[in-house]
Each structure stands twice: as structure tokens, then as C-alpha cells.
Scaffold this motif. Structure first.
Motif, PDB file in Angstrom:
ATOM      1  N   GLY A 620      43.564  92.078 -98.202  1.00  0.00           N
ATOM      2  CA  GLY A 620      43.399  93.163 -97.267  1.00  0.00           C
ATOM      3  C   GLY A 620      44.654  93.445 -96.467  1.00  0.00           C
ATOM      4  N   HIS A 621      45.587  92.468 -96.445  1.00  0.00           N
ATOM      5  CA  HIS A 621      46.845  92.632 -95.715  1.00  0.00           C
ATOM      6  C   HIS A 621      47.978  92.982 -96.678  1.00  0.00           C
ATOM      7  CE1 HIS A 621      45.466  91.368 -91.783  1.00  0.00           C
ATOM      8  NE2 HIS A 621      44.881  90.305 -92.305  1.00  0.00           N
ATOM      9  N   SER A 622      49.047  93.529 -96.112  1.00  0.00           N
ATOM     10  CA  SER A 622      50.200  93.915 -96.932  1.00  0.00           C
ATOM     11  C   SER A 622      51.447  93.117 -96.607  1.00  0.00           C
ATOM     12  CB  SER A 622      50.497  95.411 -96.739  1.00  0.00           C
ATOM     13  OG  SER A 622      50.805  95.685 -95.385  1.00  0.00           O
ATOM     14  N   ALA A 623      51.331  92.116 -95.717  1.00  0.00           N
ATOM     15  CA  ALA A 623      52.499  91.317 -95.332  1.00  0.00           C
ATOM     16  C   ALA A 623      52.020  89.941 -94.908  1.00  0.00           C
ATOM     17  CB  ALA A 623      53.273  92.004 -94.207  1.00  0.00           C
ATOM     18  N   LEU A 624      52.960  89.075 -94.574  1.00  0.00           N
ATOM     19  CA  LEU A 624      52.637  87.685 -94.277  1.00  0.00           C
ATOM     20  C   LEU A 624      51.489  87.573 -93.289  1.00  0.00           C
ATOM     21  CD1 LEU A 624      53.650  86.297 -91.344  1.00  0.00           C
ATOM     22  CD2 LEU A 624      55.825  87.092 -92.228  1.00  0.00           C
ATOM     23  N   VAL A 625      50.723  86.502 -93.403  1.00  0.00           N
ATOM     24  CA  VAL A 625      49.479  86.389 -92.648  1.00  0.00           C
ATOM     25  C   VAL A 625      49.335  84.994 -92.047  1.00  0.00           C
ATOM     26  CG1 VAL A 625      48.138  85.733 -94.685  1.00  0.00           C
ATOM     27  CG2 VAL A 625      47.002  86.848 -92.774  1.00  0.00           C
ATOM     28  N   LYS A 626      48.815  84.939 -90.813  1.00  0.00           N
ATOM     29  CA  LYS A 626      48.486  83.685 -90.132  1.00  0.00           C
ATOM     30  C   LYS A 626      46.976  83.632 -89.926  1.00  0.00           C
ATOM     31  CE  LYS A 626      52.648  82.098 -89.742  1.00  0.00           C
ATOM     32  NZ  LYS A 626      53.238  81.743 -88.454  1.00  0.00           N
ATOM     33  N   LEU A 627      46.389  82.416 -89.980  1.00  0.00           N
ATOM     34  CA  LEU A 627      44.942  82.276 -90.039  1.00  0.00           C
ATOM     35  C   LEU A 627      44.386  81.367 -88.954  1.00  0.00           C
ATOM     36  CD1 LEU A 627      44.694  81.678 -93.898  1.00  0.00           C
ATOM     37  CD2 LEU A 627      44.325  83.851 -92.696  1.00  0.00           C
ATOM     38  N   ALA A 628      43.145  81.653 -88.549  1.00  0.00           N
ATOM     39  CA  ALA A 628      42.405  80.777 -87.640  1.00  0.00           C
ATOM     40  C   ALA A 628      40.921  81.027 -87.846  1.00  0.00           C
ATOM     41  CB  ALA A 628      42.793  81.047 -86.192  1.00  0.00           C
ATOM     42  N   PHE A 629      40.131  79.944 -87.895  1.00  0.00           N
ATOM     43  CA  PHE A 629      38.681  80.085 -88.003  1.00  0.00           C
ATOM     44  C   PHE A 629      38.051  80.170 -86.620  1.00  0.00           C
ATOM     45  CE2 PHE A 629      39.049  78.572 -92.388  1.00  0.00           C
ATOM     46  CZ  PHE A 629      38.026  79.268 -93.017  1.00  0.00           C
ATOM     47  N   ASN A 630      36.945  80.910 -86.533  1.00  0.00           N
ATOM     48  CA  ASN A 630      36.128  80.897 -85.330  1.00  0.00           C
ATOM     49  C   ASN A 630      35.362  79.577 -85.308  1.00  0.00           C
ATOM     50  OD1 ASN A 630      34.285  81.237 -83.292  1.00  0.00           O
ATOM     51  ND2 ASN A 630      33.267  83.002 -84.202  1.00  0.00           N
ATOM     52  N   PRO A 631      35.578  78.725 -84.294  1.00  0.00           N
ATOM     53  CA  PRO A 631      34.900  77.417 -84.272  1.00  0.00           C
ATOM     54  C   PRO A 631      33.388  77.524 -84.223  1.00  0.00           C
ATOM     55  CG  PRO A 631      36.694  77.511 -82.666  1.00  0.00           C
ATOM     56  CD  PRO A 631      36.472  78.905 -83.155  1.00  0.00           C
ATOM     57  N   GLN A 632      32.842  78.683 -83.817  1.00  0.00           N
ATOM     58  CA  GLN A 632      31.401  78.836 -83.642  1.00  0.00           C
ATOM     59  C   GLN A 632      30.682  79.377 -84.870  1.00  0.00           C
ATOM     60  OE1 GLN A 632      29.846  77.757 -80.814  1.00  0.00           O
ATOM     61  NE2 GLN A 632      31.887  76.969 -80.354  1.00  0.00           N
ATOM     62  N   GLY A 633      31.399  79.706 -85.896  1.00  0.00           N
ATOM     63  CA  GLY A 633      30.715  80.272 -87.060  1.00  0.00           C
ATOM     64  C   GLY A 633      31.644  80.468 -88.225  1.00  0.00           C
ATOM     65  N   LYS A 634      31.117  81.040 -89.283  1.00  0.00           N
ATOM     66  CA  LYS A 634      31.895  81.220 -90.501  1.00  0.00           C
ATOM     67  C   LYS A 634      32.623  82.557 -90.485  1.00  0.00           C
ATOM     68  CE  LYS A 634      29.051  78.198 -93.349  1.00  0.00           C
ATOM     69  NZ  LYS A 634      30.102  77.201 -93.513  1.00  0.00           N
ATOM     70  N   MET A 635      33.520  82.689 -89.540  1.00  0.00           N
ATOM     71  CA  MET A 635      34.338  83.888 -89.450  1.00  0.00           C
ATOM     72  C   MET A 635      35.803  83.474 -89.458  1.00  0.00           C
ATOM     73  SD  MET A 635      34.451  86.920 -86.584  1.00  0.00           S
ATOM     74  CE  MET A 635      32.780  87.434 -86.944  1.00  0.00           C
ATOM     75  N   LEU A 636      36.579  84.125 -90.322  1.00  0.00           N
ATOM     76  CA  LEU A 636      38.006  83.860 -90.422  1.00  0.00           C
ATOM     77  C   LEU A 636      38.762  85.009 -89.767  1.00  0.00           C
ATOM     78  CD1 LEU A 636      40.309  82.076 -91.694  1.00  0.00           C
ATOM     79  CD2 LEU A 636      40.183  83.606 -93.679  1.00  0.00           C
ATOM     80  N   VAL A 637      39.763  84.662 -88.963  1.00  0.00           N
ATOM     81  CA  VAL A 637      40.593  85.664 -88.304  1.00  0.00           C
ATOM     82  C   VAL A 637      41.989  85.595 -88.919  1.00  0.00           C
ATOM     83  CG1 VAL A 637      41.541  86.490 -86.118  1.00  0.00           C
ATOM     84  CG2 VAL A 637      39.299  85.379 -86.174  1.00  0.00           C
ATOM     85  N   SER A 638      42.510  86.753 -89.323  1.00  0.00           N
ATOM     86  CA  SER A 638      43.846  86.788 -89.926  1.00  0.00           C
ATOM     87  C   SER A 638      44.721  87.782 -89.169  1.00  0.00           C
ATOM     88  CB  SER A 638      43.760  87.191 -91.404  1.00  0.00           C
ATOM     89  OG  SER A 638      43.098  88.433 -91.555  1.00  0.00           O
ATOM     90  N   GLY A 639      45.878  87.326 -88.738  1.00  0.00           N
ATOM     91  CA  GLY A 639      46.853  88.184 -88.072  1.00  0.00           C
ATOM     92  C   GLY A 639      48.060  88.341 -88.958  1.00  0.00           C
ATOM     93  N   SER A 640      48.566  89.555 -89.069  1.00  0.00           N
ATOM     94  CA  SER A 640      49.583  89.822 -90.077  1.00  0.00           C
ATOM     95  C   SER A 640      50.783  90.573 -89.525  1.00  0.00           C
ATOM     96  CB  SER A 640      48.972  90.639 -91.226  1.00  0.00           C
ATOM     97  OG  SER A 640      49.955  91.054 -92.158  1.00  0.00           O
ATOM     98  N   PHE A 641      51.873  90.470 -90.277  1.00  0.00           N
ATOM     99  CA  PHE A 641      53.094  91.212 -89.973  1.00  0.00           C
ATOM    100  C   PHE A 641      52.901  92.709 -90.237  1.00  0.00           C
ATOM    101  CE2 PHE A 641      57.610  92.342 -90.536  1.00  0.00           C
ATOM    102  CZ  PHE A 641      58.168  91.657 -89.474  1.00  0.00           C
ATOM    103  N   ASP A 642      51.768  93.089 -90.845  1.00  0.00           N
ATOM    104  CA  ASP A 642      51.512  94.509 -91.086  1.00  0.00           C
ATOM    105  C   ASP A 642      50.884  95.192 -89.866  1.00  0.00           C
ATOM    106  OD1 ASP A 642      48.846  93.743 -91.027  1.00  0.00           O
ATOM    107  OD2 ASP A 642      48.503  94.029 -93.159  1.00  0.00           O
ATOM    108  N   ASP A 643      50.932  94.519 -88.696  1.00  0.00           N
ATOM    109  CA  ASP A 643      50.482  95.056 -87.412  1.00  0.00           C
ATOM    110  C   ASP A 643      48.967  95.077 -87.253  1.00  0.00           C
ATOM    111  OD1 ASP A 643      53.155  95.497 -87.159  1.00  0.00           O
ATOM    112  OD2 ASP A 643      53.031  97.631 -86.765  1.00  0.00           O
ATOM    113  N   THR A 644      48.234  94.342 -88.079  1.00  0.00           N
ATOM    114  CA  THR A 644      46.777  94.328 -87.955  1.00  0.00           C
ATOM    115  C   THR A 644      46.247  92.902 -87.831  1.00  0.00           C
ATOM    116  OG1 THR A 644      46.320  94.206 -90.339  1.00  0.00           O
ATOM    117  CG2 THR A 644      46.594  96.404 -89.379  1.00  0.00           C
ATOM    118  N   VAL A 645      45.067  92.813 -87.238  1.00  0.00           N
ATOM    119  CA  VAL A 645      44.281  91.582 -87.223  1.00  0.00           C
ATOM    120  C   VAL A 645      42.968  91.909 -87.901  1.00  0.00           C
ATOM    121  CG1 VAL A 645      43.109  89.873 -85.793  1.00  0.00           C
ATOM    122  CG2 VAL A 645      45.341  90.747 -85.099  1.00  0.00           C
TER     123      VAL A 645
END
Length: 652
Positions: A620-645
Motif C-alpha cells: 500500500g506504500h510507495s516508499a520505505l516504511v516503519k512499523l508498530a503494532f497496536n498493543p491492544q489489538g491486531k492492528m498494524l500501523v505503518s508510517g512511510s516516506f511517502d507522507d502517509t500513515v
């Protein structure tokens, strides 16, 4: 010395403690508090002074700009000057807003006294770039210094231009190398707002063609910044760098040391005389600067990142050409996993409870206006996402609504990493400005600035009990800080190159670090002693993660692989192969059963921790990506150099 502000005074110098000018009798204390010392510069309508604010206990230095609307000149330009003072207080309001940026001098006061108008600004102690260049003589400014200058000034211009404010007079004399930290600070804001209607502002030597005709834009500032860079590289006046016959800039002919192809292309585009062929925004320059930075040096820095899929592909290809490697036999515990089919996933505002691993879809996309996102973290209660950006800002988002809750500004450089304490009260941010800052998550208040590293700080991690913060840096060290006092407790040394990443084990006993030297090191978190060095990667390690049960260490590397290690024994258990680009980030799910990894091209892969099987690929991203899980559930958060989260709902 006390300097008389009366422009008609023939002998303005006075004794330091004098109350009135001995020559003309003018009162020397402006507004009964500001004592001017000397003239810093002047033009037809403005004089700039160094002064002292005697109302403040420390008597700090300040800068006073004195504008006068009296003129005997009858030219059309000067007849328009009288009207500019209607804009004075509007300009003062804009300058007050600009002063919220940590790299822009603050406005202390604005007022009228007699027929003159005054702006009082914060004084930045240091030498301007023209003075520094004169001191070094024939030694030219290096490419590294030019890149540093661009990285420090462009975010400032992005901040100002987003508020419709143009500097209008960028030149070496208006960039101060601040004495305390050698950061480049752009000074002398305000004249463009006051004199835009007259066309009587800016230095002709550095002004864009359209600015000389009274039509300055944000692009005009970029042109002036480009010419400033050319002057610093060549020590030749911009007037002499343009070949009139050829109709092009000949700056390369005057270089003592050639610059890289990538920087040359950026400078060429900055100084295009046709505004349509020039960069239109600071963010465009920032994007290109980082798209092309990677091939220049031979070590791996956080700032050499691709701004998009194309940039990542080009960079990866160049790295392969510059650093050929002879294939080595894989460990017996390594196996290749067949890559899953990659699809571009649609986005949904809601999600169904019937989702399965094969139907992973991004729940929401958050977009920002502060440039690429370099880091993400999720609060322990799963309510807040923190993101760190190129321009030095940190944004806090509501994880469920997707709305931005607050913006934290205080860093002078890119925020490489963010972390939230186990109690959810404190946020730590690590920056290229060599500092770590601690913030109150609820109020956004800056609690502490931790100084000690001599290079960019690349990663931070709180201990499970929240009492210690670990930070790692370009300076090859790991530092441990007391989060209650901000005191540095210990410095760990052992890596041979930049330390990129750090993590604490769940039992608070072990600290794990990854470095550009290709090793993972395990340290005793209490006494700082090195316990074990793990070797297996053949390139820089940019991310490490520890499973919630404390059994596994995962390391993501620029060799395109993830390795799984035993935390207890240090044994290499598995190597996950499937990424086609450098792995930037790894994160364990809260239940410890899934490992998420993100690479430079924006691809996210999900792995089964136990078997190492590839569960799925998220594209879903077009550039490098950093990741973190939501500790409370099965949700993954991705922040990218393409200016989106992006938020991803993962359900087995």
C-alpha cells in the motif's frame, strides 16, 4: 558603547552608560529599555542594530530593525514606501507566528516611536556564512556541508512558505552558523513583507529574475538558496557565474573539488532562471535530496533514503554496482520462502469481523503536511499514534478517528525515532539535531532535552519499567538516561559503526542493539557490560525487535533479510528471505505469533514466528516504511516516506 538612533546624528557613538546623545541630545534608551550598541546593516529605508535589552535580568543581546517613512526621494518607488507601514503590524503578527519555529529568531517586540517603526528580534550569536568563508580563505565548502545547509534551511522555508511568508533576501550574510551548536539559522525575516510592493528588497546578486520585477514567490527563495550554495562552493559572485553568451550557469568551471552528479542536478534545478523549470516548493527539494543521497558516501546513514519506489530501485541498483559481493553459503538454518502474490489493496473506512489473513486491507490512511514520516509508535492503551517527520515535528493522532490531536515542535532536524513510555505518559523523540526530547503525551509540553550524543540520534527505547531510556547514535555509542532526572547514567561502546536501533527485553535485563557494522549486540541493561555479539548479516542492521515472551530477537538488515535469534543463547534460528529491498523495520505482534517487516520500497511482509512461513504481503506504500503494532489489538500501523500513515486490521 551606546549608539544614537537619530539618523541625522553626525557623531552617534556615546559612552556605554550615557542616557542622552552628547552630540544631538536624543534619548539613547529606546522605549526606556533597549540600548543600541552598533549598526549591523542598513538600506534606504531600514537600519539594523545590535542592542541590549536592559529590562531583562541577564541583559541579553537583541536585534533592532528601524524603519522610517520619511523620504525626500520623489521617485515612484519611494512614493509607495509611505503606504507600506500600513502593513507593519500585520507583518509583526506574521513574524510572531514564524518565531514558533525553533530555527527562526523570535520576535520580542514591535512598536512605533515618533515617525519610525521598530522590530525587536532575538539575537543569534555566531558568524554568518560569508564571514566564515572569508576566514577559511581559499578552502571551499565541501559537498557534505552544502547538503547539511540544505537539510537545515529547507524545513525552515517549508514552515514559512506553508504560511504564505517569503523570506526574500536569502544570501550568505543572512545565514548564521549558531555558535552554540553550529546549526545554520536563517535570519533577517520581515523586509519582504514590508517592501514587496516597492520591489526594493533583496540583494540583486542573489535575487531571482521575477523578484527583481516585484513578483517574488516561494520558488524565488529556493533560487536564492541555490545561488548561496553555488557561491559557497566556488567563492565566485553569482554575477560572474552566469555565462551570458551560452545562457546558462557555468558554476562547475569554478569548482576546486567536483560535486556528485546528484547534488549537481539539484543545484541546477534550484537556479533555473525560468520559474516554471525551477523547484516549486521546499518539499520537492527535500524529496530529491534524499532520493539521490544514498549513492554518495560508502557508509549507511539514515539520511540516504529514497523518496519513492523509483528512487529506492535506483538507489538499490547503484548500491549493488558500487558494492558487489561474492555470494556466501547460507547457514543451514536458512531457507528461502516462496513470495506470496502481491496486490494493491483497496482502502475501507470500516472493517468486517469476517476478515481473514488473505483479505488484509488498510483500514485508514492518514496524510500529513510536514514531509515524510520517519518513525511511528503506538501508546500502550492503543489510543494514540505518534509520528516523527523530516521537518522536526512530531504529530499525535487518534488511532480510531484518524484525526490529529496535537503537533509537537522543538527539534532542529528530522525526527528519526519516537517511543512512548510503558505508562503512556511520556514520549521520547530522537533527532538529527543530536538531541533526545521528552514530552508530556497528554499536554504536549516539552519536559526535557537530553544532550550528550555527538551525532544524529537514530533510535530510542524505554525500559519495561519506564525508568531508563536507551538511545543510539551516529557517534557509535549507546546511552542510558534516567527518565525522571534526565541525567545520563552510562555510555556503552563496542560497535564499530553507527548504531541504528535498540530494544529492551521484556524482563528488563537485556539491551539489544543493531549497527551499520552488521552486528547485533546484547548488553547487560543494569551494568552495561557486553554479553554477546551476534554475527550473520552482511550489511547494516536498521531494526531489532524482541518477542513479547522474551524468547526471540528479530533483526532487519540492508542485506534484504530478517534473522531470528535466540535471546538466551544467541543462536541463529532462521533467516527469512522474501524482501526485494533493504529491510527498514521489524515488529512483533502483541501475541508474539507474527512478525511484520517493512522495506525500502514500501512493501510490508507478515511472517509466522514459529515456522518462518510467509503469511502475506501488504502493498500500500510507495516508499520505505516503519512499523508498530497496536498493543491492544491486531492492528498494524505503518508510517512511510511517502507522507502517509496507514492502519491495517489483521485478524487470523
Amino acid at each position: 558603547m551606546s549608539y544614537c538612533l537619530n539618523s541625522s546624528c553626525q557623531t552617534p557613538q556615546n559612552h556605554p552608560g550615557a542616557e542622552n546623545c552628547v552630540n544631538c541630545g536624543t534619548k539613547l534608551l529606546l522605549k526606556d529599555r533597549y540600548r543600541t550598541i552598533k549598526v549591523l546593516g542598513q538600506s534606504s529605508f531600514c537600519r539594523t542594530f545590535l542592542a541590549i535589552d536592559q529590562d531583562q535580568p541577564a541583559h541579553p543581546h537583541c536585534v533592532i530593525k528601524q524603519y522610517t517613512q520619511e523620504t525626500t526621494d520623489s521617485t515612484p518607488a519611494s512614493s509607495r514606501v509611505t503606504g507600506i507601514f500600513k502593513l507593519f503590524y500585520q507583518t509583526a503578527k506574521q513574524l510572531d507566528e514564524l518565531g514558533k519555529h525553533p530555527a527562526i529568531p523570535k520576535l520580542w517586540a514591535s512598536f512605533q516611536q515618533g515617525d519610525q517603526y521598530y522590530l525587536v528580534k532575538q539575537y543569534i550569536e555566531g558568524e554568518n556564512l560569508a564571514e566564515e568563508l572569508n576566514e577559511v580563505g581559499d578552502s571551499s565548502v565541501s559537498e557534505t556541508e552544502i547538503r547539511t545547509l540544505l537539510k537545515q534551511i529547507l524545513p525552515v522555508l517549508h514552515f514559512a512558505h506553508s504560511r504564505k511568508i517569503i523570506h526574500g533576501d536569502i544570501k550568505p550574510e543572512n545565514i548564521i552558523s549558531r555558535q552554540k551548536d553550529k546549526k545554520n539559522i536563517l535570519v533577517d525575516w520581515g523586509d519582504s513583507q514590508l517592501f514587496a510592493a516597492t520591489g526594493l528588497y533583496g540583494s540583486a546578486e542573489y535575487s531571482a529574475p521575477e523578484q527583481l520585477h516585484g513578483q517574488a514567490t516561494a520558488s524565488s527563495d529556493l533560487y536564492s538558496l541555490g545561488l548561496t550554495c553555488l557561491y559557497l562552493l566556488t567563492q565566485i559572485s553569482p554575477f560572474d557565474l552566469f555565462d551570458v553568451k551560452a545562457g546558462e550557469w557555468a558554476w562547475r568551471d569554478y569548482l576546486k573539488t567536483p560535486v556528485s552528479y546528484s547534488l549537481g542536478k539539484i543545484l541546477d534545478k534550484l537556479v533555473q532562471r525560468n520559474p516554471k523549470q525551477r523547484y516549486q516548493s521546499a518539499s520537492e527539494v527535500i524529496s530529491d535530496l534524499h532520493s539521490w543521497m544514498m549513492p554518495v558516501p560508502t557508509t549507511h546513514h539514515k539520511t540516504r533514503l529514497a523518496a519513492g519506489a523509483l528512487g529506492g530501485a535506483v538507489a538499490a541498483m547503484l548500491i549493488a554496482l558500487l558494492h558487489p559481493r561474492v555470494p556466501t553459503p547460507l547457514p543451514t538454518t536458512t531457507y528461502t520462502i516462496e513470495p506470496a502474490q502481491i496486490t494493491t489493496l483497496p482502502e475501507y473506512n470500516t472493517y468486517s469481523s469476517n476478515e481473514s489473513w488473505g483479505e488484509i486491507q488498510p483500514l485508514r490512511t492518514l496524510a500529513g503536511d510536514t514531509g515524510p514520516f520517519w518513525s511511528v509508535a503506538v501508546s500502550p492503551d492503543g489510543q494514540t499514534v505518534a509520528t516523527g517527520s523530516f521537518d522536526g515535528s512530531i504529530k499525535l493522532w487518534n488511532l480510531h478517528s484518524g484525526g490529529m490531536e496535537s503537533l509537537l515542535a522543538g527539534h532542529f532536524g528530522a525526527v528519526w525515532a519516537v517511543a512512548i513510555s510503558p505508562d503512556g505518559q511520556t514520549l521520547a523523540s530522537a533527532s538529527s539535531d543530536k538531541t533526545i526530547k521528552l514530552w508530556n503525551v497528554r499536554t504536549g509540553e516539552l519536559l526535557e532535552t537530553l544532550n550528550g550524543h555527538t551525532g544524529s540520534v537514530f533510535s530510542v527505547a524505554f525500559s519495561p519499567n519506564g525508568k531508563i531510556l536507551a538511545s543510539v547514535s551516529e557517534d557509535k555509542t549507546i546511552k542510558l538516561w534516567d527518565t525522571r532526572t534526565g541525567i545520563e547514567e552510562r555510555t556503552l561502546k563496542g560497535h564499530n559503526d553507527e548504531v541504528q536501533t535498540v530494544a529492551f527485553s521484556p524482563d528488563n535485563k537485556t539491551l539489544v542493539s543493531g549497527s551499520s557494522d552488521g552486528t547485533v549486540k546484547l548488553w547487560n541493561a543494569k551494568n552495561g557490560k557486553l554479553q554477546r555479539t551476534l554475527k550473520g548479516h552482511n550489511d547494516a542492521i536498521w531494526s531489532v525487535g524482541i518477542s513479547p515472551d522474551g524468547e526471540y530477537i528479530a533483526s532487519g538488515s540492508w542485506d534484504n533479510t530478517i534473522k531470528m535469534w535466540s535471546l538466551e543463547t544467541g543462536d541463529l534460528l532462521n533467516t527469512f528471505i522474501g524482501h526485494s529491498a533493504q529491510v527498514q523495520s521489524v515488529a512483533f505482534s502483541p501475541d508474539g505469533e507474527t512478525l511484520a517487516s517493512g522495506d525500502m520500497n514500501g512493501t510490508i511482509k507478515l511472517w509466522q514466528v514459529g515456522s518462518g512461513g510467509l503469511v502475506g504481503t501488504l502493498k500500500g506504500h510507495s516508499a520505505l516504511v516503519k512499523l508498530a503494532f497496536n498493543p491492544q489489538g491486531k492492528m498494524l500501523v505503518s508510517g512511510s516516506f511517502d507522507d502517509t500513515v496507514k492502519l491495517w486490521r489483521l485478524c487470523p
